[in-house]
Design a protein around this motif. Structure first.
Motif, PDB file in Angstrom:
ATOM      1  N   CYS A 176      33.965  81.357  72.445  1.00 23.94           N
ATOM      2  CA  CYS A 176      34.670  80.214  73.037  1.00 23.94           C
ATOM      3  C   CYS A 176      35.415  79.459  71.946  1.00 23.94           C
ATOM      4  O   CYS A 176      35.014  79.434  70.783  1.00 23.94           O
ATOM      5  N   LEU A 187      34.472  88.144  72.186  1.00 18.52           N
ATOM      6  CA  LEU A 187      33.800  87.230  73.111  1.00 18.52           C
ATOM      7  C   LEU A 187      33.338  85.980  72.380  1.00 18.52           C
ATOM      8  O   LEU A 187      32.881  86.058  71.245  1.00 18.52           O
ATOM      9  N   ASP A 246      39.677  75.018  74.108  1.00 19.50           N
ATOM     10  CA  ASP A 246      39.676  75.335  75.550  1.00 19.50           C
ATOM     11  C   ASP A 246      38.894  74.301  76.333  1.00 19.50           C
ATOM     12  O   ASP A 246      37.972  73.699  75.829  1.00 19.50           O
ATOM     13  N   LEU A 263      38.477  86.082  74.260  1.00 18.80           N
ATOM     14  CA  LEU A 263      39.232  85.195  73.370  1.00 18.80           C
ATOM     15  C   LEU A 263      40.708  85.550  73.250  1.00 18.80           C
ATOM     16  O   LEU A 263      41.466  84.766  72.658  1.00 18.80           O
ATOM     17  N   CYS A 303      28.295  80.910  75.248  1.00 16.32           N
ATOM     18  CA  CYS A 303      29.711  81.111  75.575  1.00 16.32           C
ATOM     19  C   CYS A 303      30.102  82.567  75.358  1.00 16.32           C
ATOM     20  O   CYS A 303      29.754  83.179  74.348  1.00 16.32           O
ATOM     21  N   SER A 304      30.811  83.123  76.314  1.00 22.64           N
ATOM     22  CA  SER A 304      31.183  84.548  76.237  1.00 22.64           C
ATOM     23  C   SER A 304      32.528  84.781  76.904  1.00 22.64           C
ATOM     24  O   SER A 304      32.708  85.751  77.633  1.00 22.64           O
ATOM     25  N   ASP A 305      33.482  83.878  76.660  1.00 23.93           N
ATOM     26  CA  ASP A 305      34.825  84.046  77.204  1.00 23.93           C
ATOM     27  C   ASP A 305      35.587  85.108  76.413  1.00 23.93           C
ATOM     28  O   ASP A 305      35.362  85.285  75.212  1.00 23.93           O
TER      29      ASP A 305
END
Length: 268
Positions: free
Chosen positions: A264, A262, A268, A124, A120-122
């Motif tokens: 998750c 970055l 979400d 934030l 995961c690399s959304d």
């Protein structure tokens, strides 16, 4: 488990141990005691072993076996011992059987080999303001117009410390998240940026720990070389935390930074 079942289980385990060579027995003990991984700092070292394939016609053909439930968590794969039978009977796990030997100290190579899903690399919420100003703090209030709230990625300006030493910048989130890295920038249209930095992570109320490398020492992440280019740094492994602290090591003129976290969120 009743006494009869326990005696059967114990006898089976003893027979497994008796058929192993010394290296394999040592590997088994390590695997059982720490649930399949040898952990060094934030790295998980996995061992691949050779064993006889019970499905082969002669039952004497060798195969490679990686006795871990999720090889995608391995950051290093090294050569282990040799087993004289199906080791899953001893370890009570479903190994990965491989036709090709893989030995690697490169996590990305390992993830590509096993076709692991993306980490995961959304973003934030530093750039989007999903992380509120109340979550942001620093060792100093910052120079006028360059306070903690100015550390958001792509904003005009930046956070800039008013003290040349003992600096840190902290984000305290309202929930524990999975963190995998960060993106940094220098100060908007100025020759001021952070060249290298360290990162501490943790859960509120507990001691923060540095993100470390395979040598157990804090990683000095490579930051920026100009004011505007975004530089992405990934952690060796995903970390669960709600407090993130950035500490500059080397700066250009002053500790100024804009950044995005970055990872998750569970929500979400």
């Amino acid at each position: 488990m009743d006494r009869s079942s326990w005696e059967t289980y114990r006898t089976t385990q003893f027979r497994c141990f008796a058929k192993m060579d010394g290296a394999a027995f040592a590997l088994l003990i390590v695997t059982v005691l720490i649930k399949g991984f040898l952990t060094v700092s934030s790295h998980k070292i996995c061992y691949i072993v050779s064993e006889f394939d019970p499905q082969s016609p002669s039952k004497q053909q060798q195969r490679w076996s990686l006795p871990y439930s999720d090889p995608c968590e391995c950051t290093s794969i090294r050569l282990g011992g040799a087993f004289s039978q199906d080791m899953s009977r001893c370890l009570k796990v479903k190994p990965f059987y491989l036709e090709t030997l893989i030995l690697s100290e490169d996590r990305e190579e390992i993830r590509e080999f096993f076709k692991c899903p993306p980490v995961c690399s959304d973003a934030l919420g530093m750039g989007s303001w999903k992380i509120p100003d109340s979550s942001l703090s620093a060792s100093t209030a910052g120079n006028t117009g360059y306070g903690p709230k100015k550390a958001r990625l792509n904003t005009n300006g930046a956070y800039c410390s008013s003290d040349p030493a003992n600096n840190w910048y902290r984000v305290s989130l309202d929930e524990t998240v999975t963190l995998t890295g960060l993106i940094t920038q220098g100060r908007h249209y100025s020759n001021v940026w952070t060249k290298t930095f360290k990162v501490k992570l943790g859960v509120a109320g507990n001691q923060l720990e540095y993100v470390t490398g395979a040598d157990g020492l804090p990683i000095e992440f490579l930051g920026n070389t100009d004011h505007g280019t975004q530089v992405t740094n990934s952690f060796p492994e995903a970390v669960r935390a709600n407090v993130i602290q950035i500490e500059p090591v080397e700066v250009e003129r002053a500790f100024c930074i804009r950044f995005e976290l970055l990872g998750c969120r569970d929500s979400d």
